[in-house]
Scaffold this motif. Structure first.
Motif: not given
Length: 405
Positions: A268-274, A334-341, A225-233, A264-266
């Motif tokens: 999912l947030d990165s994917l949600h923006g894409l 998570h709100s990322v599934w609002a854009e999914a089929d 989990e502590d690597q999540a921000p770096q993984c998101a980038q 992790h949440g970071e």
């Protein structure tokens, strides 16, 4: 002498008799001429009276009998009934103009007709090219081959495979989109979700290229989990490079994320923006596949409660209802599934588990004995719903049991 004086010679007597005869013939010829003139005058007078509409005077029958019967083209020689019939015929007659150029007015060609004709040809060519381009896009990705592979290697998920095939066909039929395609494949463990992800990755690597397909396993690429921000980038940078590469080659990249329940949440947030529509064009032309077992409890409960729906139409309708129920739970996660089929995977029946054993034994080189397959399938735990049996772990134990043979 007296005899000579009193007696007349024969020549004198003949001259005296011929004189009255000659004068009588002259008189009779003049009389006949006068009669002919009078008859002609009466005939002409009668014709004029008929033409002027005056009542005709009675003609002497003797004169009528002696009048000459001569055919003329004069209207007076025709009866009034014939004249009326001729007038009617002439009125009803339609006269068409002659087609010769010297009698017709000069025709002026309208330029608007030529422009309209050219415009219709251009529109037809554009529509034809658009249809050809749609066919070219679909053929480029070989979706028919993908459909055959999914039907052959994925067991018990016919409705889910049809939904995925339909979504991919609609999206890949054109290159211009207003948002990326996001597929969420959810289901219990062992029902074929990860196997489908491997099939999609293998297929799109063969039809586009290795550089345009990313298969991301969360527990392998970003377990801590502590690597999540770096993984998101790093993930955002990798996706940006791939979509730019796809834009240059006019191909659509494919991103497959497995084990999303551990993401992790970071990330999912990165994917949600894409997944949003307000992006540049290269980010709109992409396919994202999210594979997870989130909602497996709702799926298991729903399938066991509606196990009596045997027909394909009923299963398809239940699949749509299940997708609607899952969306609420997934969006709450998570709100990322609002854009999914949402494409739910159902539980596997015992017949599907036996098909998994047959496929695995054939692949490993074992003789596919039906009694042996039934014995192996009986060792797996099942749910019971009416006259149906559903595997609790799907085909997850099949590989391990075949390896023990």
């Amino acid at each position: 002498m007296s005899e000579v004086d009193t007696s007349e010679s024969p020549m004198e007597e003949e001259s005296q008799t011929e004189a009255p005869a000659h004068s009588l013939s002259n008189f009779s010829s003049k009389l006949r001429a006068m009669i002919r003139i009078r008859r002609k005058y009466q005939v002409m007078k009668k014709r004029r009276a008929e033409m002027n509409g005056e009542p005709a005077r009675s003609v002497n029958p003797i004169q009528r009998a002696m009048a000459p019967e001569v055919f003329t083209f004069d209207r007076a020689s025709l009866s009034p009934s014939l004249l009326r019939k001729r007038k009617k015929k002439r009125k009803s007659r339609v006269l068409f103009p002659n087609d010769s150029r010297k009698y017709l007015p000069a025709k002026e060609r309208s330029r608007a007709k030529n422009c309209l004709f050219m415009l219709s040809i251009i529109v037809f060519i554009q529509v034809y090219n658009a249809i050809e381009n749609l066919d070219d896009h679909v053929q480029k990705y070989d979706l028919e081959g993908l459909e055959k592979t999914m039907k052959r290697e994925v067991f018990g998920q016919r409705e889910a495979m049809e939904s995925i095939q339909e979504l991919l066909t609609d999206y890949l039929s054109t290159y211009a989109h207003n948002k990326p395609l996001v597929l969420s494949i959810n289901g219990p463990s062992g029902v074929g979700k990860s196997h489908l992800g491997r099939i999609l990755a293998r297929h799109f690597r063969s039809v586009v290229s290795e550089e345009l397909v990313l298969q991301y396993f969360v527990l392998h690429h970003c377990p801590l989990e502590d690597q999540a921000p770096q993984c998101a980038q790093e993930l955002s940078t990798r996706i940006a490079e791939m979509v730019n590469h796809g834009e240059a080659e006019e191909k659509i990249p494919v991103f497959i994320f497995d084990e999303v329940e551990f993401m992790h949440g970071e990330l999912l947030d990165s994917l949600h923006g894409l997944f949003q529509a307000n992006q540049t064009n290269e980010f709109l032309n992409a396919i994202y596949v999210l594979i997870s077992n989130i909602g497996q409890g709702e799926i298991t409960k729903f399938v066991l409660q509606n196990s009596s729906s045997n027909d394909s139409f009923g299963k398809h309708k239940l699949g749509q209802e299940l997708g609607k129920q899952l969306r609420g739970n997934l969006v709450h996660y998570h709100s990322v599934w609002a854009e999914a089929d949402i494409v739910p995977f159902s539980l596997l029946e015992k017949s599907h588990v036996m098909a998994c054993f047959l496929d695995e034994m054939t692949r490993e080189g074992f003789y596919p004995d039906s009694s042996h397959i039934e014995r192996l399938a009986a060792e797996i735990s099942y749910y019971t719903a009416g006259d149906r049996e559903y595997s609790m772990n799907g085909c997850k134990q099949v590989v391990a049991k075949v390896n023990l043979l």
